[in-house]
Design a protein around this motif. Sequence first.
Motif, PDB file in Angstrom:
ATOM      1  N   ARG A  34      72.427  84.367 -23.491  1.00 57.94           N
ATOM      2  CA  ARG A  34      71.996  83.307 -24.401  1.00 57.94           C
ATOM      3  C   ARG A  34      70.519  83.455 -24.739  1.00 57.94           C
ATOM      4  O   ARG A  34      70.118  83.429 -25.909  1.00 57.94           O
ATOM      5  CB  ARG A  34      72.259  81.926 -23.778  1.00 57.94           C
ATOM      6  CG  ARG A  34      71.738  80.773 -24.635  1.00 57.94           C
ATOM      7  CD  ARG A  34      71.866  79.420 -23.936  1.00 57.94           C
ATOM      8  NE  ARG A  34      71.373  79.400 -22.576  1.00 57.94           N
ATOM      9  CZ  ARG A  34      70.076  79.384 -22.229  1.00 57.94           C
ATOM     10  NH1 ARG A  34      69.137  79.407 -23.162  1.00 57.94           N
ATOM     11  NH2 ARG A  34      69.725  79.365 -20.959  1.00 57.94           N
ATOM     12  N   GLU A  58      75.460  77.375 -16.157  1.00 54.28           N
ATOM     13  CA  GLU A  58      75.520  78.765 -16.598  1.00 54.28           C
ATOM     14  C   GLU A  58      75.405  79.700 -15.405  1.00 54.28           C
ATOM     15  O   GLU A  58      74.687  79.407 -14.450  1.00 54.28           O
ATOM     16  CB  GLU A  58      74.333  79.117 -17.509  1.00 54.28           C
ATOM     17  CG  GLU A  58      74.386  78.608 -18.898  1.00 54.28           C
ATOM     18  CD  GLU A  58      73.185  79.067 -19.716  1.00 54.28           C
ATOM     19  OE1 GLU A  58      73.397  79.339 -20.905  1.00 54.28           O
ATOM     20  OE2 GLU A  58      72.047  79.137 -19.207  1.00 54.28           O
ATOM     21  N   SER A  59      76.068  80.842 -15.497  1.00 55.05           N
ATOM     22  CA  SER A  59      75.783  81.911 -14.540  1.00 55.05           C
ATOM     23  C   SER A  59      74.486  82.579 -15.000  1.00 55.05           C
ATOM     24  O   SER A  59      74.046  82.380 -16.146  1.00 55.05           O
ATOM     25  CB  SER A  59      76.923  82.931 -14.521  1.00 55.05           C
ATOM     26  OG  SER A  59      76.961  83.656 -15.748  1.00 55.05           O
ATOM     27  N   GLU A  90      74.100  85.662 -15.680  1.00 53.52           N
ATOM     28  CA  GLU A  90      74.466  86.577 -16.764  1.00 53.52           C
ATOM     29  C   GLU A  90      74.661  85.834 -18.083  1.00 53.52           C
ATOM     30  O   GLU A  90      74.210  86.285 -19.134  1.00 53.52           O
ATOM     31  CB  GLU A  90      75.724  87.367 -16.400  1.00 53.52           C
ATOM     32  CG  GLU A  90      75.548  88.318 -15.238  1.00 53.52           C
ATOM     33  CD  GLU A  90      75.745  87.682 -13.860  1.00 53.52           C
ATOM     34  OE1 GLU A  90      75.916  86.436 -13.766  1.00 53.52           O
ATOM     35  OE2 GLU A  90      75.720  88.427 -12.868  1.00 53.52           O
ATOM     36  N   GLN A  91      75.321  84.667 -18.051  1.00 47.81           N
ATOM     37  CA  GLN A  91      75.517  83.873 -19.270  1.00 47.81           C
ATOM     38  C   GLN A  91      74.168  83.406 -19.836  1.00 47.81           C
ATOM     39  O   GLN A  91      73.948  83.463 -21.042  1.00 47.81           O
ATOM     40  CB  GLN A  91      76.397  82.648 -18.984  1.00 47.81           C
ATOM     41  CG  GLN A  91      77.841  82.969 -18.708  1.00 47.81           C
ATOM     42  CD  GLN A  91      78.596  81.764 -18.143  1.00 47.81           C
ATOM     43  OE1 GLN A  91      78.043  80.927 -17.434  1.00 47.81           O
ATOM     44  NE2 GLN A  91      79.890  81.698 -18.451  1.00 47.81           N
TER      45      GLN A  91
END
Length: 171
Positions: A65, A57-58, A60-61
């Motif tokens: 979440r 994941e970044s 931001e992602q």
Amino acid sequence: MRLLKTAIHPSVNANDPRQFTRLTGRAIALNGTDILLMYTARYEDYSLPGGGIDEGESIEQGLIRELQEETGAQNIKILNEFGLYEEYRPWYKDDFAVIHIKSYCYYCSIDEKLGQAQLEHYEQQNGMTAKWVNIYDAIAHNERTLANSDKQGLSIIRETYLLKQIAEQLK
């Protein structure tokens, strides 16, 4: 992202090679002087929603979440960077002595009405709930907890610092 602060717990050596780094994303969602926070009954404190970034994941992602899971937030948009708070704390598992936590904080917009949270088991056990709170009330609450409670966790120092920095930006 600008570095807001580096905090080193007095019992650790930040250069200890037996350390690992944990990346986290933390959301700043404001509605006037109200801010979306997580209240944790076990520690009697308020904290920014967010948490650990999963592999692949970044930041931001992972932030989106975590914000959805913890608060049920809908229509999340990351607006801009606020800053990085890094800390070195003691760690007692997995052959590590120190955890290096890097908390990347972002301003976000969300719908005011929250959906259903999907808290992890330990979050439920700790009595975590999402709440819109006046930021100045949250700071005062955390300061009282710091002064008077023996139940406080290590995160309250970071969270109170971040809330004060956010409140400064509101002026």
